[in-house]
Scaffold this motif. Sequence first.
Motif, mmCIF file in Angstrom:
data_model
loop_
_atom_site.group_PDB
_atom_site.id
_atom_site.type_symbol
_atom_site.label_atom_id
_atom_site.label_comp_id
_atom_site.label_asym_id
_atom_site.label_seq_id
_atom_site.Cartn_x
_atom_site.Cartn_y
_atom_site.Cartn_z
ATOM 1 N N LEU A 491 0.814 -1.223 0.000
ATOM 2 C CA LEU A 491 0.000 0.000 0.000
ATOM 3 C C LEU A 491 0.849 1.275 0.000
ATOM 4 N N PRO A 492 1.952 1.327 0.809
ATOM 5 C CA PRO A 492 2.788 2.545 0.742
ATOM 6 C C PRO A 492 3.339 2.774 -0.667
ATOM 7 N N ALA A 493 3.698 1.681 -1.338
ATOM 8 C CA ALA A 493 4.216 1.831 -2.712
ATOM 9 C C ALA A 493 3.119 2.390 -3.625
ATOM 10 N N VAL A 494 1.905 1.889 -3.425
ATOM 11 C CA VAL A 494 0.781 2.395 -4.226
ATOM 12 C C VAL A 494 0.625 3.894 -3.982
ATOM 13 N N GLY A 495 0.679 4.287 -2.695
ATOM 14 C CA GLY A 495 0.519 5.709 -2.342
ATOM 15 C C GLY A 495 1.599 6.565 -2.977
ATOM 16 N N ALA A 496 2.847 6.077 -2.899
ATOM 17 C CA ALA A 496 3.965 6.864 -3.447
ATOM 18 C C ALA A 496 3.824 7.018 -4.964
ATOM 19 N N ILE A 497 3.425 5.941 -5.612
ATOM 20 C CA ILE A 497 3.296 6.009 -7.082
ATOM 21 C C ILE A 497 2.152 6.959 -7.474
ATOM 22 N N ILE A 498 1.062 6.910 -6.716
ATOM 23 C CA ILE A 498 -0.070 7.811 -7.028
ATOM 24 C C ILE A 498 0.368 9.270 -6.847
ATOM 25 N N THR A 499 1.116 9.538 -5.768
ATOM 26 C CA THR A 499 1.582 10.917 -5.541
ATOM 27 C C THR A 499 2.435 11.395 -6.709
ATOM 28 N N LEU A 500 3.339 10.524 -7.141
ATOM 29 C CA LEU A 500 4.219 10.889 -8.265
ATOM 30 C C LEU A 500 3.386 11.212 -9.510
ATOM 31 N N LYS A 501 2.417 10.366 -9.746
ATOM 32 C CA LYS A 501 1.569 10.575 -10.925
ATOM 33 C C LYS A 501 0.849 11.923 -10.845
ATOM 34 N N LEU A 502 0.325 12.237 -9.645
ATOM 35 C CA LEU A 502 -0.434 13.478 -9.515
ATOM 36 C C LEU A 502 0.465 14.705 -9.687
#
Length: 622
Positions: A491-502
């Motif tokens: 889940l932290p990896a998912v969060g980090a990737i979403i932040t990068l995308k945004l």
Amino acid sequence: MKMPSVKYQRGEMVMGRWPGSSLYYEVKVLGYDTKSQLYTVIYKDGTELELKEQDIRNIAGFQTRSRSRSRSRSPGRRRSRSRSPARTTRRSSSRTAAAVAAAAIMESAPSSRRDAKLKDTLEVRLSPLQQTSAAENNSNNKHEKKEENNTANKVNEFESKVEAEPELNQGRYNLRRRKEDGDAKPVETKPEQLEEKDAKVAAAAPANLSTPLDFGGKIGAYFWLLFLPAWVLFVVLQGDLEDPSLVNFPPPLPPLEEFWDAQALGFVILWVLLQALLYILPFGKLSEGMPLSSGERLKYRTNGFFAITVSALAAAAAVYLGVDLTYIHSHFLQLATATFLISVLLSAYLYVHSCYAEPAQLALGGNSGNVVYDFFKGRELNPRIKNFDLKFFCEMRPGLIGWCLINFAMALAEMKEQRLDAPSYSMILVNLFQLLYVVDGLWNEEAILTTMDLMHDGFGFMLAFGDLVWVPFTYTLQAYYLVSHPNPLSLPAVGAIITLKLVGFYIFRKSNSEKNAFRRNPSDPKLSHLKTIPTATGKSLLVSGWWGVVRHPNYLGDLIMALAWSLPCGFSHLLPWYYMIYFIILLVHRDSRDMSECRRKYGSAWDEYCRTVRYRIIPRVY
Ligand code: NDP
């Protein structure tokens, strides 16, 4: 050689009105085109423009008037000037557009830099100025006052009742190649060739309209024509392998008959027809493109969001009715082959179509006279069947929306192959990220009208193949890869990737919207805080805001997003990183293409922009 019976003769020195202003400068007549009824004139700095007769004045009468003019102006005259956006043009003749630009931006520059800038800009001799309100806001008041008193002002301002025109009106002027484009090897348009007598020759030799050859020139065109399809084949075959890696080169080729599936061709044709139907339906806005060299502005049905919504509903209905969309995964190769075939046929049609086009309808690139190069690069700028714009349609619809459909099918295929109840996090992220990219593009579809592809590139194999084959069959590689190469994410990896995308998306969207808004309405009050550089074409360049950070902030945002698309696939194989690597190469090359094009268009003003905004894509790095 005498020109046809026209008011001004070739070689004659006259006063030509500067685009977007009420100013007249000494110009030499180079030719007259009876078809467009435009004179080709050259300014002292080498800028060539096409002007209407009404924008040309006889030099003698003009000088008399200028001399007899009292410097103590009448109130009426003052009024007229203060209304004119070009009022700063009463400046010294040694000031150039770039000089004004320098003045505009120097306020914030340290004094040492100021001196250097001033030296650079004062060397250019022409002073056609046209400033947007933003640029005026930036102009140096001290300068203005000083130059108000400059009675030795050699610039002649024609006191006509004609109000200065807004920037966009400059479409009626046609800017030609500048003299200083020296290093390139284009086939130059000689002004004489534009005379009526030579019109036929010019039409028969469209090479005259060409710019420097791109993509490795004629030899390069052969290479790309072979390499691009081969590369798609390579990555499509790799994606299905257990261990997709460069070690598997060349990939095991399936028997020839496996490439072909009539059903796949039927599926692709149906898809293109559905998109064409949605495109022509009278829903959504009719947007105007940028002015063409003729001054005309084409209309485009920008209903892409409507098209993707209907397409999504159609896909959902198909699944509901039991259509097995995993067919797209299992017949990926056959679908790619069918689409390739269509892109080749379309390119051939486009080439033939362009042979019947008026010279004015041809793109500046892609008219080298070499059949292979022109087939590849595209000759005609906006090929249309009635109002159906083929380039706009292909750029925005079948391939782009097809990309999302394929991704969706890959998610279904993953569930089937991995026996999952729902797609994996990685697959969901890839699907959502890329869907957001496409939906955003379609929502802001109008913005494509100010991009290079639409404004400058001809429509040929390069774009047809790129839009129809390259985008849907290589941009989907991450989803394709994930079907048989799961990559669980925490889940932290998912969060980090979403932040990068945004973050990437924010930079990408904001910068593209800023430029688009500025190009559509340079005097938009929302943009009045931005600094600009006026250019000799009458258009200005943004030099603060996003476009003051780097020269291509939109590319930066796009690259960050590309990183976020690859990360969900992990690091086991290079294949899902293909998009990232390819995109870096594409954007670096695109940036350099755009740089040369802008230098050609804007000359010294562009150099000034580059001196002010030092980095191309990544601040302090590149
Ligand atoms: P841009 O949208 O950056 O357009 C370049 C043009 O913008 C220049 O030719 C110039 O045109 C104008 N311009 C440049 N600098 C300035 C400035 N300072 N002020 C005002 N105008 C300026 O280029 P692209 O068409 O390459 O890209 C559009 C978007 O599409 C980008 O976000 C890019 O990342 C994306 N893209 C995505 C691809 C993909 O495959 N995913 C492929 C290619 C692009 P003019 O002055 O004539 O208006």
